[in-house]
Enzyme design. Structure first.
Site, mmCIF file in Angstrom:
data_model
loop_
_atom_site.group_PDB
_atom_site.id
_atom_site.type_symbol
_atom_site.label_atom_id
_atom_site.label_comp_id
_atom_site.label_asym_id
_atom_site.label_seq_id
_atom_site.Cartn_x
_atom_site.Cartn_y
_atom_site.Cartn_z
ATOM 1 N NE ARG A 155 -4.048 -2.064 2.074
ATOM 2 C CZ ARG A 155 -3.962 -3.041 2.979
ATOM 3 N NH1 ARG A 155 -3.051 -2.980 3.926
ATOM 4 N NH2 ARG A 155 -4.784 -4.056 2.922
ATOM 5 C CG HIS A 188 3.850 11.302 -24.778
ATOM 6 N ND1 HIS A 188 2.476 11.319 -24.710
ATOM 7 C CD2 HIS A 188 4.285 12.254 -23.909
ATOM 8 C CE1 HIS A 188 2.088 12.234 -23.833
ATOM 9 N NE2 HIS A 188 3.160 12.811 -23.331
ATOM 10 C CG HIS A 227 -0.424 16.059 -23.032
ATOM 11 N ND1 HIS A 227 0.358 17.174 -23.242
ATOM 12 C CD2 HIS A 227 0.405 15.111 -22.512
ATOM 13 C CE1 HIS A 227 1.609 16.918 -22.834
ATOM 14 N NE2 HIS A 227 1.651 15.676 -22.392
ATOM 15 C CE LYS A 279 -1.825 13.856 -13.823
ATOM 16 N NZ LYS A 279 -2.363 14.197 -15.143
ATOM 17 C CE LYS A 308 4.422 17.158 -14.125
ATOM 18 N NZ LYS A 308 4.397 15.971 -14.967
ATOM 19 C CG HIS A 351 -3.119 11.400 -24.427
ATOM 20 N ND1 HIS A 351 -3.607 11.767 -23.189
ATOM 21 C CD2 HIS A 351 -1.785 11.261 -24.271
ATOM 22 C CE1 HIS A 351 -2.606 11.846 -22.330
ATOM 23 N NE2 HIS A 351 -1.489 11.561 -22.971
ATOM 24 C CG ASN A 353 -3.544 17.148 -19.302
ATOM 25 O OD1 ASN A 353 -2.613 16.354 -19.233
ATOM 26 N ND2 ASN A 353 -4.527 17.175 -18.422
ATOM 27 C CD GLU A 358 5.373 16.595 -22.491
ATOM 28 O OE1 GLU A 358 4.858 17.566 -21.893
ATOM 29 O OE2 GLU A 358 4.708 15.602 -22.857
ATOM 30 N NE ARG A 386 -0.443 16.853 -12.042
ATOM 31 C CZ ARG A 386 0.332 16.117 -11.268
ATOM 32 N NH1 ARG A 386 0.256 16.222 -9.975
ATOM 33 N NH2 ARG A 386 1.199 15.273 -11.796
ATOM 34 C CD GLU A 440 -5.144 15.963 -14.312
ATOM 35 O OE1 GLU A 440 -4.958 14.781 -14.021
ATOM 36 O OE2 GLU A 440 -4.984 16.416 -15.447
#
Lengths: 375, 375
Positions: free
Chosen positions: B128, B273, B254, B150, B233, B258, B251, B192, B247, B243
């Site tokens: 965990r 990417h 993105h 993330k 960032k 994506h 994106n 990026e 945040r 997010e």
């Protein structure tokens, strides 16, 4: 213990922004849709259940959701501990994504500890964390696994070694659904109820010694016992959400218990979790007496109560035989509560006086187990 | 932008109890063991890497750890996006448990974004939540995926739909290891870097327009560009760790990107990417111009810079052809940033003036895509 009546009880789990309520009472399954719609307006839901529970409780839950205008999909897994696996986790995650649920929508685990741990974990990782509402249908799940945010699956290395801490938005414990449990399953859950008395609530343990038959029969004592148990757990979780200290007390009986479950291959025909915990609690008290921490009288009192309700209390009560003490110790040492190679146990100074004991010598455990195997 | 020198830079990510440092500079891989031993005394480690990265960088990392007295095991996965799967996650989790690491021990993802996302996720769910130290070896990972917590894997439903937010203890970005990247891979990561200028740092974008060749060549400008990117960032993440709002600005480019990755079957021979993000950023600026939010001049300036460094900027730059606009929209609508069925895009009022636009009509997107496909 005077305020026992049939009205739904409410226990609040205080975790700041992650706080939530536990509702407890008979007939709540039929009110689940209304409770969700009132608290989480506009959400859609994925119900995760197992085929046994689905037969009894899925349709009433779906009807309750539909009546409150909550759209839902249902994902049904095979019953039993084996569903706490990567393979079933992937199935559940896929089912949630197939239903195109978003981060603010909810997963509803409907079932016992297996479904709650599995579906709670899935809700914690889909879209990096969706919301979820626990609807526990076993006594074990109502008093233990649905409260506190621990989720997870098993691996060949041991139980619950993979998971996340993820708190639900709401827990709805319908005490009437427990009437569909087998006596054995109810007793197994009762082991966790007794545990809260043994950890730090001696008055509650004494109350259980007097009232356990009424708890088993249903009615206000059952609601009271479940509410007391949830409050006890909520208090510990509020003090230590991420198990950095005190929360380990909830593992009373579990280090021995997990080892027994592993030693019996998680075969529920031989031993279910609550039975392992019952034996584990009896052993923890006897081990504490052997270490001159607690009295033999207290150990015998605990064993007598667990035996009175029909729970196993000794290693010899496990059908089919157990491996030797060395092998049991290996199972204990793989348990995740091992810290830096030293053995950590929950020991006790008497009923309701448990504490976290670190650096318990493995040699003491081994020789205690050798004695216990011959009793 | 005056303070450019070869000394290691340090960026602090402020997240209360989950705060951590990013160290940036040439030759840091050799100092990783010492940095870890100083900050996390007594830990053991599981390095997770891919076979390509292992060939160049595993031995130096292992030597650095051993020299500092940090015991380590190594888990090597296949290179490429396909390793961000449930199957490989299970392998990595098993490898960590095989090494008998405890909750306080660390996982070290050594590699690009795939390894970081995968191993970061594994570290977030074993027991965990274990600790982890990112050692990113691609430009993309150094400026983006290793910072901000993330983690995740892909499913047939889309990219990064399963994962957790889990912050590392430390990020060590050795800028010299980037010399082993192919020019194409370096350019993809540079997309990026440019993104941070386009989001809300127009001065940084102007600096990149002047200095990008020095960034590609290495030396102090490279360290500076990476440090500026990490700081950008870190600032966004500190404002919105989970997010819930701002945040989403990260994106930029993105949502289109994506969709293009999905449309090309995540085939890195066709599109990686960062290339998808480059096209996506160019499209986001052109779409904003079309909606009369930004000027056509700004859209052309962005496209010109991305093209100057050798990045693709148009749908026609994707080799092998793309599906029609309707199908691209379907990929966009499955993207996890969809909220309640409405389309959310990051749009802009000009260079360095991006914002989160909710409820963008699907019809507008569709007709923009139809036009863009013919260019």
């Amino acid at each position: 213990m005077s305020d026992v009546n049939a009205a739904p009880a409410k226990v609040h789990v205080s975790l700041g922004a992650r706080s939530y309520d536990i509702l407890i009472g008979p007939g709540l399954l039929q009110r689940t849709g209304a409770e969700i719609a009132a608290r989480l307006p506009g959400v859609r839901a994925a119900i995760v259940t197992d085929s046994n529970v689905a037969a009894d409780h899925l349709a009433p839950l779906q009807e309750s959701l539909a009546a409150a205008g909550v759209e839902s999909a249902a994902i049904t897994v095979a019953p039993g501990e084996r569903s706490k696996s990567f393979a079933t986790l992937e199935e559940v995650v896929s089912g949630i994504l197939d239903a195109r649920l978003e981060r603010g929508d909810i997963v509803i685990p409907l079932g016992g500890g297996v479904v709650g741990d599995l579906a709670g974990f899935a809700s914690g990782i889909v879209r990096r964390g969706m919301r979820f509402v626990q609807v526990p249908t076993s006594l074990l799940a109502q008093v233990d696994s649905s409260v506190g945010g621990k989720t997870g699956i098993n691996t060949v290395h041991g139980k619950n070694l993979v998971g996340v801490f993820h708190q639900p938005q709401l827990v709805i414990a319908d005490t009437a659904v427990l009437d569909t449990l087998s006596p054995r399953e109810f007793r197994a859950g009762y082991a966790e109820v007794a545990k809260y008395g043994l950890i730090d609530r001696p008055d509650f343990f004494a109350w259980l010694e007097k009232n356990w038959q009424a708890v088993f029969a249903g009615g206000p004592e059952r609601v009271e016992a479940i509410a007391q148990s949830c409050q006890a757990k909520a208090d510990v979780v509020a003090r230590d959400e991420l198990e950095k200290g005190d929360r380990a007390l909830l593992n009373l009986g579990h280090t021995f218990g997990h080892a027994l479950e592993a030693a019996t291959g998680y075969d529920s025909a031989r031993l279910v979790h609550g039975e392992g915990v019952a034996i584990g609690m009896a052993l923890a008290h006897r081990f504490s007496a052997r270490l001159n921490l607690a009295s033999v009288d207290d150990a015998e009192r605990v064993e007598a109560h667990l035996a009175a309700v029909g729970l196993p209390t000794r290693l010899s009560h496990v059908p089919g035989g157990l491996p030797g003490a060395e092998q049991l110790l290996t199972y204990i040492a793989q348990d995740k509560k091992v810290s830096r190679g030293a053995l950590t146990f929950i020991l006790t100074r008497g009923v309701g006086q448990s504490f976290v004991a670190k650096d318990v010598p493995a040699s003491e455990v081994l020789s205690f187990l050798e004695g216990a195997l011959s009793q």
